[in-house]
Scaffold this motif. Structure first.
Motif, mmCIF file in Angstrom:
data_model
loop_
_atom_site.group_PDB
_atom_site.id
_atom_site.type_symbol
_atom_site.label_atom_id
_atom_site.label_comp_id
_atom_site.label_asym_id
_atom_site.label_seq_id
_atom_site.Cartn_x
_atom_site.Cartn_y
_atom_site.Cartn_z
ATOM 1 N N TYR A 166 0.815 -1.215 0.000
ATOM 2 C CA TYR A 166 0.000 0.000 0.000
ATOM 3 C C TYR A 166 0.849 1.265 0.000
ATOM 4 O O TYR A 166 0.582 2.211 -0.745
ATOM 5 C CB TYR A 166 -0.929 -0.032 1.208
ATOM 6 C CG TYR A 166 -1.765 1.208 1.409
ATOM 7 C CD1 TYR A 166 -2.768 1.546 0.504
ATOM 8 C CD2 TYR A 166 -1.552 2.040 2.510
ATOM 9 C CE1 TYR A 166 -3.538 2.684 0.693
ATOM 10 C CE2 TYR A 166 -2.325 3.166 2.707
ATOM 11 C CZ TYR A 166 -3.317 3.489 1.803
ATOM 12 O OH TYR A 166 -4.083 4.605 1.991
ATOM 13 N N ASP A 230 -6.773 -3.748 -10.446
ATOM 14 C CA ASP A 230 -7.303 -2.745 -11.377
ATOM 15 C C ASP A 230 -8.543 -3.285 -12.090
ATOM 16 O O ASP A 230 -8.430 -4.044 -13.057
ATOM 17 C CB ASP A 230 -6.221 -2.380 -12.389
ATOM 18 C CG ASP A 230 -6.657 -1.287 -13.354
ATOM 19 O OD1 ASP A 230 -7.706 -0.664 -13.114
ATOM 20 O OD2 ASP A 230 -5.936 -1.065 -14.354
ATOM 21 N N LYS A 236 -4.395 1.665 -12.329
ATOM 22 C CA LYS A 236 -4.286 1.901 -10.890
ATOM 23 C C LYS A 236 -5.129 0.863 -10.148
ATOM 24 O O LYS A 236 -6.236 0.540 -10.579
ATOM 25 C CB LYS A 236 -4.742 3.315 -10.538
ATOM 26 C CG LYS A 236 -3.891 4.406 -11.183
ATOM 27 C CD LYS A 236 -4.434 5.796 -10.889
ATOM 28 C CE LYS A 236 -5.755 6.057 -11.587
ATOM 29 N NZ LYS A 236 -6.217 7.461 -11.414
ATOM 30 N N ASP A 237 -4.600 0.381 -9.052
ATOM 31 C CA ASP A 237 -5.271 -0.685 -8.311
ATOM 32 C C ASP A 237 -6.427 -0.147 -7.477
ATOM 33 O O ASP A 237 -6.276 0.828 -6.721
ATOM 34 C CB ASP A 237 -4.279 -1.404 -7.386
ATOM 35 C CG ASP A 237 -3.288 -2.245 -8.161
ATOM 36 O OD1 ASP A 237 -3.663 -2.747 -9.237
ATOM 37 O OD2 ASP A 237 -2.140 -2.407 -7.693
ATOM 38 N N ASP A 238 -7.562 -0.797 -7.621
ATOM 39 C CA ASP A 238 -8.760 -0.448 -6.879
ATOM 40 C C ASP A 238 -8.968 -1.430 -5.727
ATOM 41 O O ASP A 238 -8.340 -2.498 -5.675
ATOM 42 C CB ASP A 238 -9.974 -0.462 -7.815
ATOM 43 C CG ASP A 238 -9.738 0.351 -9.074
ATOM 44 O OD1 ASP A 238 -9.499 1.558 -8.952
ATOM 45 O OD2 ASP A 238 -9.761 -0.240 -10.174
ATOM 46 N N ASN A 253 -9.511 3.922 -7.354
ATOM 47 C CA ASN A 253 -8.262 4.602 -7.035
ATOM 48 C C ASN A 253 -8.185 5.912 -7.808
ATOM 49 O O ASN A 253 -8.146 5.928 -9.043
ATOM 50 C CB ASN A 253 -7.085 3.690 -7.401
ATOM 51 C CG ASN A 253 -5.756 4.211 -6.912
ATOM 52 O OD1 ASN A 253 -5.642 5.341 -6.463
ATOM 53 N ND2 ASN A 253 -4.737 3.366 -7.009
ATOM 54 N N THR A 254 -8.141 7.024 -7.075
ATOM 55 C CA THR A 254 -8.078 8.343 -7.710
ATOM 56 C C THR A 254 -6.688 8.964 -7.612
ATOM 57 O O THR A 254 -6.530 10.163 -7.842
ATOM 58 C CB THR A 254 -9.109 9.291 -7.077
ATOM 59 O OG1 THR A 254 -8.836 9.426 -5.672
ATOM 60 C CG2 THR A 254 -10.524 8.761 -7.267
ATOM 61 N N PRO A 262 -2.246 4.335 -3.215
ATOM 62 C CA PRO A 262 -3.616 4.496 -3.704
ATOM 63 C C PRO A 262 -4.425 5.480 -2.864
ATOM 64 O O PRO A 262 -4.181 5.641 -1.667
ATOM 65 C CB PRO A 262 -4.201 3.085 -3.598
ATOM 66 C CG PRO A 262 -3.023 2.179 -3.581
ATOM 67 C CD PRO A 262 -1.939 2.936 -2.884
ATOM 68 N N GLN A 263 -5.389 6.087 -3.510
ATOM 69 C CA GLN A 263 -6.355 6.940 -2.824
ATOM 70 C C GLN A 263 -7.740 6.352 -3.062
ATOM 71 O O GLN A 263 -8.316 6.488 -4.139
ATOM 72 C CB GLN A 263 -6.271 8.381 -3.340
ATOM 73 C CG GLN A 263 -4.951 9.070 -3.012
ATOM 74 C CD GLN A 263 -4.900 10.499 -3.506
ATOM 75 O OE1 GLN A 263 -5.917 11.088 -3.901
ATOM 76 N NE2 GLN A 263 -3.707 11.086 -3.512
ATOM 77 N N TRP A 264 -8.222 5.658 -2.055
ATOM 78 C CA TRP A 264 -9.539 5.041 -2.114
ATOM 79 C C TRP A 264 -10.448 5.811 -1.165
ATOM 80 O O TRP A 264 -10.351 5.676 0.051
ATOM 81 C CB TRP A 264 -9.477 3.568 -1.690
ATOM 82 C CG TRP A 264 -8.575 2.708 -2.519
ATOM 83 C CD1 TRP A 264 -8.514 2.659 -3.873
ATOM 84 C CD2 TRP A 264 -7.611 1.763 -2.050
ATOM 85 N NE1 TRP A 264 -7.576 1.742 -4.289
ATOM 86 C CE2 TRP A 264 -7.009 1.165 -3.184
ATOM 87 C CE3 TRP A 264 -7.205 1.341 -0.786
ATOM 88 C CZ2 TRP A 264 -6.017 0.187 -3.088
ATOM 89 C CZ3 TRP A 264 -6.217 0.368 -0.690
ATOM 90 C CH2 TRP A 264 -5.637 -0.190 -1.824
#
Length: 527
Positions: A166, A230, A236-238, A253-254, A262-264
């Motif tokens: 992460y 992804d 990008k990994d979600d 993921n933004t 990641p930004q979840w």
């Protein structure tokens, strides 16, 4: 409330004692499902007892008057129906068990209380009352309602771990979801935890960084089985979580790119299929994100309560959009079935599991065994997959096993972390390098029997394994502990291993010849 309770005398102001005349029908006033614990609560030399009942969340303390009144037999004279220690009432949902034991090893016995019934408190489950007096003059003071549990990785019931880097430091971090933590209203409520990988050298360690990752607890959902990959094809990994009702929720993921943390955010979106319907695998979705058809896009494979393996193909062509096509609920022809189990709960991992470098499909199940499958690596999703092992390593990590594998620390031995029904985790480590060719050779050159065994195991080997020098036999436990060791001359071709001092369980026998030949064989000891 303190109620006098004298044997043989009806009490019109309180409950009838066991053994007292019933008020009218002549039968004893008894009840099934009681948990009794004898203890000298007041230190006067006779035994009092705590009584837990199958239908209630508290315990009753019954005081013995044998010493007080110099009776010839034990006589329970007083019942405390609202027992509490130093002002802290005990409430544990249902069917309380009591334990009178010196848990802090200070020479005086303390009190522990825990519920016996299933589907009750699963986190605040051990109440600890310390004896701040002595066994002669006890004084029990409440200390904690999460004794021991608060020192563990524990998320209540049916834990689901995954490993993912992460923070992008090159080490795989731990994310943990579960079926949920018991709530006072009588239901389970789930959350996610994030643990940073703080392993140094060959020592595996994790540090809790977020006890409620993404504030999932506020979503008031049950079951949160996490998967990362992804799913919208943007590089990008979600994060995807499977829910009890069989549906899935995605946190996209933004972040600026796939190479940064990641930004979840937000509360996630409900995953839909290409027919614009909810993705629904029945009950207890356990998603895993993996390119099963080898087309370069990450698909979703999910287990469920019935032991099926659902396959949703990623058919997306536009980055940033989700397109998941339902293909089958029996991927590879797999349906996990176990004798006597209506619900077999498949929870899968796909990837490398040891130093062979081969990816396998591993499925955790209701009874705790882990099934190992091969035959999917070429991307053909229409053929039956091959069952290699129905009980991988003969390990039994616990009911509702949910495995994941990875190189967690700095050595070259793979680790397996598995969740269980009980909400915690078990860690296993590969202790020797074992390859496919080596196992094939061992089957031809070395025989070990009987297996399972009780006290004695015979080992035979042919001249191609060893015809001179020494052959050594090391027995190790499933956690890597050396249990015993012996050597014999290789030219004798056979020996016996004495297992009398080993407890029942799974062990491994490492057989090493002086010419360099070696094999590892699992040994099941049953007493």
């Amino acid at each position: 409330m303190i109620i006098p309770c004298i044997q043989g005398v009806p009490n019109p102001d309180g409950p009838t004692c066991k053994g007292c005349p019933d008020q009218g029908n002549g039968n004893k006033a008894t009840h099934q499902g009681n948990s009794l614990t004898l203890l000298d609560y007041d230190g006067d030399g006779d035994y009092d007892f705590f009584d837990g009942n199958v239908s209630f969340p508290d315990v009753q303390l019954l005081r013995n008057g044998k010493k007080d009144f110099n009776f010839s037999v034990d006589s329970m004279l007083v019942e405390d129906t609202i027992w509490q220690g130093n002002g802290h009432p005990l409430q544990l949902t249902q069917f309380v068990n009591t334990f009178w034991v010196d848990v802090d090893e200070d020479g005086d016995k303390d009190l522990l209380f825990t519920p016996h019934a299933d589907k009750t408190e699963n986190y605040k489950s051990i109440h600890y009352y310390k004896n701040i007096g002595s066994d002669v003059s006890p004084n029990f003071k409440f200390q904690s309602d999460t004794f021991l549990v608060d020192k563990m990785i524990d998320l209540g019931s049916a834990s689901h771990p995954i490993l993912y880097d992460y923070n992008k430091d090159g080490k795989l971090d731990l994310f943990l979801g579960s079926d949920g933590i018991f709530q006072p209203a009588g239901y389970l409520r789930s959350r996610l935890q994030y643990y940073e990988n703080t392993s140094a050298g060959t020592t595996t360690s994790f540090e809790l960084k977020d006890n409620d990752f993404l504030s999932v607890n506020a979503l008031d959902i049950r079951s949160a089985a996490p998967a990362i990959g992804d799913v919208d094809n943007d590089g990008k990994d979600d994060l995807v979580i499977g829910l009890t009702d069989g549906t899935m929720r995605a946190f996209l993921n933004t972040a600026a790119s796939g190479s940064v943390q990641p930004q979840w955010g937000g509360s996630g979106i409900e995953l839909l299929n290409t027919l614009n319907s909810k993705i629904d695998v029945g009950n207890y979705a356990t998603p895993f994100i993996y390119d099963i058809d080898k087309d370069g896009k990450k698909d979703i494979i999910s287990g469920n309560q019935l032991g099926y393996l659902y396959y949703y193909q990623n058919t997306g062509t536009i980055p940033g959009t989700i397109s998941l096509k339902y293909v089958t609920n029996k991927l590879g022809g797999i349906v996990i079935a176990q004798y006597g189990q209506a619900y077999t709960h498949s929870a899968q991992f796909i990837g490398k599991i040891d130093n062979t470098g081969i990816e396998y499909l591993m499925i955790g199940t209701t009874n705790g065994s882990i099934a190992k499958y091969d035959g999917f690596q070429n991307g053909n999703t229409t053929v039956p997959y091959t069952l290699v092992d129905s009980a991988y390593g003969k390990l039994q990590p616990g009911p509702l096993s949910s495995p994941c594998f990875a190189l967690i620390d700095a050595d070259t031995n793979y680790e397996m972390i598995t969740g269980t029904k009980y909400g915690g985790l078990k860690l296993y480590q590969q202790v020797v390098n074992v390859g496919v060719d080596e196992l094939t050779t061992a089957q031809k050159q070395v025989k070990l029997y009987p297996n399972p065994a009780k006290d004695i195991i015979s080992v035979n080997w042919d001249a191609s394994f060893s015809h001179s020098g020494k052959v050594s036999f090391m027995i190790i436990s499933s956690t890597g502990q050396k249990m015993q060791y012996q050597e014999v001359n290789g030219n004798q071709g056979a020996t016996q291993l004495n297992m009398q001092n080993l407890a029942s369980g799974i062990y491994y026998c490492i057989i090493q010849a002086s010419n360099g030949n070696r094999t590892v064989m699992p040994v099941n000891i049953i007493k």
